[in-house]
Enzyme design. Sequence first.
Site, PDB file in Angstrom:
ATOM      1  CB  ILE A  19       4.118  -5.835   7.329  1.00 24.68           C
ATOM      2  CG1 ILE A  19       4.212  -7.344   7.586  1.00 24.68           C
ATOM      3  CG2 ILE A  19       5.618  -5.604   7.496  1.00 24.68           C
ATOM      4  CD1 ILE A  19       4.351  -8.147   6.230  1.00 24.68           C
TER       5      ILE A  19
ATOM      6  N   GLY B  87       1.476   4.058   5.048  1.00 29.58           N
ATOM      7  CA  GLY B  87       2.198   3.023   4.001  1.00 29.58           C
ATOM      8  C   GLY B  87       2.762   1.954   4.773  1.00 29.58           C
ATOM      9  CB  SER B  88       1.693  -0.515   5.820  1.00 29.56           C
ATOM     10  OG  SER B  88       0.369  -0.128   5.628  1.00 29.56           O
ATOM     11  NE  ARG B  89       5.293  -7.701   2.530  1.00 28.02           N
ATOM     12  CZ  ARG B  89       6.274  -8.037   2.281  1.00 28.02           C
ATOM     13  NH1 ARG B  89       7.420  -7.296   1.903  1.00 28.02           N
ATOM     14  NH2 ARG B  89       6.648  -9.307   2.478  1.00 28.02           N
TER      15      ARG B  89
ATOM     16  CG  MET C 284      -2.024  -1.148   1.217  1.00 31.79           C
ATOM     17  SD  MET C 284      -2.703  -1.192   2.957  1.00 31.79           S
ATOM     18  CE  MET C 284      -1.487  -2.053   3.833  1.00 31.79           C
TER      19      MET C 284
END
Length: 224
Positions: free
Chosen positions: A155, A185-187, A97
């Site tokens: 994450i 922001g991440s995943r 993301m």
Amino acid sequence: MFHKEGQKIIVTTFILVCSVVLLSHYLIDISWLKLTLQIGALLILILILQFFRNPSRKGTKNFDDILAPVDGKVVVIEEVDENEYFKDKRIQVSIFMSPINVHVTRYPATGVIKFSKYHPGKYLVAWHPKASEENERTTVVLNTPKFGDILYRQIAGALARRIVNYAEVGESVHQGEDAGFIKFGSRVDLFLPLNSAICVKLGQKVVGAQTCIATKKVEKENEY
């Protein structure tokens, strides 16, 4: 509609932006400087509002598909060893993301929460290969009627400094419902059984609670 996790920061930002606009109007005589400050403050407010947006997703719920838990881009599809919970091989599908994506995490399937754990850790960039095991993260295992146990992992990335996870062990949850939030922001990684038929491709953009990530492979009957 905005996510509840953003309420405080939205209100705080709104107050600060209004203060900057008003103070610059009355205290600064240089036109270009005044306009720059006012436009900059309004842009910050717009960015905060778009980050915490929470669009309604009312897709058809079903037991046959695993849906995307977040909006973003598919950056990993591979068979890996999942060493925290399953301790065996799984198919990993990772969705990255960017700061402009919707950051709501949604349950990818209907089922019962079997495991939910927070891990403090580093803040490597979210696409780093070791981010799944070394970054700040939460791990959730969901027992589903069709796929058995599946795992998803929120994450944190280089910018994300707070993960919100609503999953509680023993709770029954429904596909597409709000499962948490990751700020800035991440995943998210999905770990699926090896007999899952993956429906997405690397680089594909997916939409949370709408895009099908996987279905169950159809077992062929033995021919005689």
